[in-house]
Design an enzyme around this catalytic site. Structure first.
Site, PDB file in Angstrom:
ATOM      1  N   GLU A 105       0.819  -1.201   0.000  1.00 32.31           N
ATOM      2  CA  GLU A 105       0.000   0.000   0.000  1.00 32.31           C
ATOM      3  C   GLU A 105       0.861   1.263   0.000  1.00 32.31           C
ATOM      4  O   GLU A 105       1.944   1.293   0.583  1.00 32.31           O
ATOM      5  CB  GLU A 105      -0.916   0.009   1.229  1.00 32.31           C
ATOM      6  N   TYR A 163     -14.668 -13.348 -17.994  1.00 30.77           N
ATOM      7  CA  TYR A 163     -14.024 -13.803 -16.771  1.00 30.77           C
ATOM      8  C   TYR A 163     -13.517 -15.236 -16.926  1.00 30.77           C
ATOM      9  O   TYR A 163     -12.357 -15.457 -17.268  1.00 30.77           O
ATOM     10  CB  TYR A 163     -14.954 -13.675 -15.559  1.00 30.77           C
ATOM     11  N   LYS A 205      -6.954 -18.185 -13.351  1.00 29.53           N
ATOM     12  CA  LYS A 205      -7.599 -18.926 -12.270  1.00 29.53           C
ATOM     13  C   LYS A 205      -7.463 -20.430 -12.464  1.00 29.53           C
ATOM     14  O   LYS A 205      -7.318 -21.180 -11.491  1.00 29.53           O
ATOM     15  CB  LYS A 205      -9.066 -18.526 -12.168  1.00 29.53           C
TER      16      LYS A 205
END
Length: 401
Positions: free
Chosen positions: A77, A239, A248
């Protein structure tokens, strides 16, 4: 110290800044939604990779509060300055660390690129010195790029269909007003598909397991899970049948490889989560419209990331069956993939247009959910009050030794 009033800055329906107080309130709300701990058994030692957002954040909060988790969370971050806010995940992590300390949890946070060898070495060193062995690794990273530590090559992921171009309806906001748009994406080439697999597949997950095993840090009965998604046939072209789906599939293949290499001393699974509004999912074309329709259809049956994380933890803790499908994946998406729900979503998707958008899709809910990812639109937060933007990162792992 940098106290100032912050106004939201948009790019489309996404935000380019965050609100520290709002992010803190979001974490507090998630913490309150988390089940209370049951019993006083010691919690597992866990490493959560991707602990600042989405499913990783929810799994961290549920693990800390409901399961007395110990260990380490890793996120990457950006810090705040006097002129700009930090990343929303920075502020969420700061508050999560405070709640962990209040709960007496032995849990620290590392800010760095989890793909890098340096972060792996620092994390492994901390875990070895502090805990000896770990019981659980939760892998939940969504990133736009990855530098391969072996070759130095930088891979950039793309969100594209495979084989044929993708044309579909999409949700757009013009001056804050929801509208139906038209989307056209060209099919990815082989180099783009492979780059996406390199970023979002299982290569880095495998490297983490190898790094931990090399230092004999995997406890007997060790488990590791990586978050995945299948979704509807409506979103499949962009997707599951697209570049992300190829990644995936590689992640799921990697789970089987890791599981085999653990040779009975541990287990590895992919976890198929249900739909969610996250910083990662909002970048996927057509997902905004699909999710808005799904929420309109399912209403109170919607399961947020905390609900799903609580479900996952109960299974990993042995309080519920793992619920594996025929490919050995833990399925958390039954509420979304219910045939009746999907039939209703498909009917709404087919008919939605400019005239029926308000009735077919919960666009106001979706817009609010996106805002809260960045700490905006959170009930009870005074956005007229000055907020501190330079919130410190929690104490480093080395200082916790």
């Amino acid at each position: 110290m940098s106290l100032r009033e912050i106004k939201p800055a948009h790019r489309g329906y996404l935000y380019v800044n965050s609100h520290p107080t709002g992010c803190r309130a979001v974490v507090d709300r998630m913490w309150q939604q988390t089940p209370d701990p049951s019993g006083d058994r010691p919690g597992p030692v866990a490493l959560v990779i991707g602990s600042s957002a989405g499913y990783g954040l929810a799994a961290t909060l549920v693990g800390l509060r409901a399961h007395r988790m110990r260990g380490l969370g890793i996120a990457f971050e950006a810090a705040g300055t006097e002129r700009r806010t930090a990343g929303a995940g920075w502020y969420r992590t700061a508050r999560t660390a405070e709640l962990a300390a209040e709960a007496g949890a032995d849990f620290t946070f590392l800010n760095g690129d989890a793909f890098s060898d340096d972060v792996k070495k620092e994390a492994v060193g901390h875990l070895a010195a502090r805990f000896g062995k770990i019981d659980l690794l939760i892998y939940s990273i969504a990133a736009p790029r990855r530098t391969d530590p072996l070759t130095g090559e930088v891979h950039h992921s793309v969100i594209k269909p495979l084989g044929t171009d993708y044309r579909a309806k999409t949700l757009v906001f013009e001056d804050g007003v929801p509208q139906i748009g038209a989307l056209h994406l060209q099919a990815a080439d082989e180099a783009e598909r492979e780059a996406t697999v390199q970023v979002m597949g299982g290569a880095d997950w495998q490297m983490w397991i190898d790094a931990l095993r090399s230092e004999d840090l995997l406890a007997d009965g060790f488990r590791t899970v990586a978050l995945s998604y299948v979704g509807s046939d409506i979103t499949a072209p962009i997707y599951r049948a697209g570049t992300i789906g190829a990644a995936k599939q590689h992640l799921e293949d990697t789970a089987r490889t890791i599981d085999s290499r653990l040779k009975g001393t541990g287990r590895a699974y992919t976890v198929v989560a249900g739909a969610a509004v996250t910083q990662a999912s909002t970048a996927i074309p057509s997902i905004a419209l699909y999710t808005s329709i799904l929420h309109r259809v399912i209403g109170d049956g919607w399961q947020g990331t905390v609900d799903q994380a609580a479900d996952l933890w109960s299974r990993l803790a042995g309080d519920a069956a793992l619920g594996l499908d025929d490919q050995g994946r833990i399925r958390l998406d039954g509420w979304e993939m219910d045939p009746g729900v999907q039939t209703a979503v498909r009917a709404a998707w087919d008919r939605v247009d400019a005239d029926t958008l308000a009735a077919s899709a919960d666009t106001g809910w979706f817009r609010d959910q996106v805002g809260r990812l960045y700490g905006w639109d959170v009930p009870g937060v005074d956005y007229e009050a000055a907020a501190e933007t330079t919130v410190p990162w929690p104490a480093s792992p080395s200082s916790a030794l």
